[in-house]
Write a protein that holds these residues in place. Structure first.
Motif, PDB file in Angstrom:
ATOM      1  N   SER A   1      50.730  51.875  44.882  1.00 32.41           N
ATOM      2  CA  SER A   1      51.443  50.645  44.537  1.00 32.41           C
ATOM      3  C   SER A   1      51.041  49.516  45.480  1.00 32.41           C
ATOM      4  O   SER A   1      50.698  49.757  46.632  1.00 32.41           O
ATOM      5  CB  SER A   1      52.944  50.878  44.611  1.00 32.41           C
ATOM      6  OG  SER A   1      53.319  51.879  43.685  1.00 32.41           O
TER       7      SER A   1
ATOM      8  N   VAL B   1      43.416  44.445  33.656  1.00 29.28           N
ATOM      9  CA  VAL B   1      43.596  45.629  34.485  1.00 29.28           C
ATOM     10  C   VAL B   1      42.744  46.768  33.937  1.00 29.28           C
ATOM     11  O   VAL B   1      42.667  46.968  32.719  1.00 29.28           O
ATOM     12  CB  VAL B   1      45.078  46.082  34.493  1.00 29.28           C
ATOM     13  CG1 VAL B   1      45.274  47.254  35.437  1.00 29.28           C
ATOM     14  CG2 VAL B   1      46.000  44.940  34.844  1.00 29.28           C
TER      15      VAL B   1
ATOM     16  N   VAL C   1      52.291  47.006  35.565  1.00 30.22           N
ATOM     17  CA  VAL C   1      52.071  45.710  36.202  1.00 30.22           C
ATOM     18  C   VAL C   1      53.267  44.821  35.893  1.00 30.22           C
ATOM     19  O   VAL C   1      53.701  44.733  34.749  1.00 30.22           O
ATOM     20  CB  VAL C   1      50.775  45.043  35.666  1.00 30.22           C
ATOM     21  CG1 VAL C   1      50.585  43.671  36.283  1.00 30.22           C
ATOM     22  CG2 VAL C   1      49.573  45.930  35.917  1.00 30.22           C
TER      23      VAL C   1
ATOM     24  N   VAL D   1      51.983  46.091  41.229  1.00 29.46           N
ATOM     25  CA  VAL D   1      51.387  47.208  40.509  1.00 29.46           C
ATOM     26  C   VAL D   1      52.005  48.490  41.051  1.00 29.46           C
ATOM     27  O   VAL D   1      52.068  48.691  42.265  1.00 29.46           O
ATOM     28  CB  VAL D   1      49.857  47.260  40.705  1.00 29.46           C
ATOM     29  CG1 VAL D   1      49.267  48.484  40.023  1.00 29.46           C
ATOM     30  CG2 VAL D   1      49.207  45.989  40.189  1.00 29.46           C
TER      31      VAL D   1
ATOM     32  N   TRP E   1      42.635  51.917  40.360  1.00 26.91           N
ATOM     33  CA  TRP E   1      42.740  50.747  39.497  1.00 26.91           C
ATOM     34  C   TRP E   1      42.070  49.533  40.132  1.00 26.91           C
ATOM     35  O   TRP E   1      41.802  49.497  41.318  1.00 26.91           O
ATOM     36  CB  TRP E   1      44.190  50.451  39.146  1.00 26.91           C
ATOM     37  CG  TRP E   1      45.116  50.294  40.315  1.00 26.91           C
ATOM     38  CD1 TRP E   1      45.820  51.284  40.944  1.00 26.91           C
ATOM     39  CD2 TRP E   1      45.448  49.087  40.998  1.00 26.91           C
ATOM     40  NE1 TRP E   1      46.571  50.757  41.974  1.00 26.91           N
ATOM     41  CE2 TRP E   1      46.357  49.416  42.029  1.00 26.91           C
ATOM     42  CE3 TRP E   1      45.075  47.759  40.842  1.00 26.91           C
ATOM     43  CZ2 TRP E   1      46.891  48.466  42.895  1.00 26.91           C
ATOM     44  CZ3 TRP E   1      45.604  46.803  41.710  1.00 26.91           C
ATOM     45  CH2 TRP E   1      46.506  47.171  42.712  1.00 26.91           C
TER      46      TRP E   1
END
Length: 106
Positions: free
Chosen positions: A22, A40, A50, A88, A96
């Motif tokens: 995160s 993303v 998100v 996130v 990611w």
């Protein structure tokens, strides 16, 4: 996931590459008015969510082992906010990358 995704147009306000877990980040210059794009990409088994504030918008993305999943969301922001934040939240094992951009007046 080693590079941040590239938006087709607009000014880049935030970018992250090869991230996991995160994270919270500022949207440079705040939000609006105009279109705010959030692109993303993720890989690994799990889910990524998100959130964009102060727009009060969030969206999920399912992530898969061995394949890159992606999503592009465009928000039409009517009112300017001096401060904007993007958060996130990702499952363990999910990698990611993202890019946030702004287009003015269409």
């Amino acid at each position: 996931m080693t590079e941040a995704p590239v938006l087709a147009e607009g000014e880049v306000l935030a970018q992250v590459a090869d991230a996991g877990g995160s994270r919270e980040m500022d949207i440079r210059g705040g939000t609006g008015p105009g279109a705010l794009s959030v692109l993303v990409k993720c890989q690994g088994k799990g889910r990524l969510t998100v959130s964009v504030e102060p727009a009060g918008v969030s969206f999920p993305l399912g992530c898969v082992d061995g394949r890159v999943s992606s999503i592009l969301n465009r928000l039409d922001v009517k009112r300017a906010h001096e401060h904007g934040t993007l958060s996130v939240a990702a499952s363990a094992g999910v990698r990611w990358a993202l890019t946030v951009g702004r287009s003015r007046g269409r």
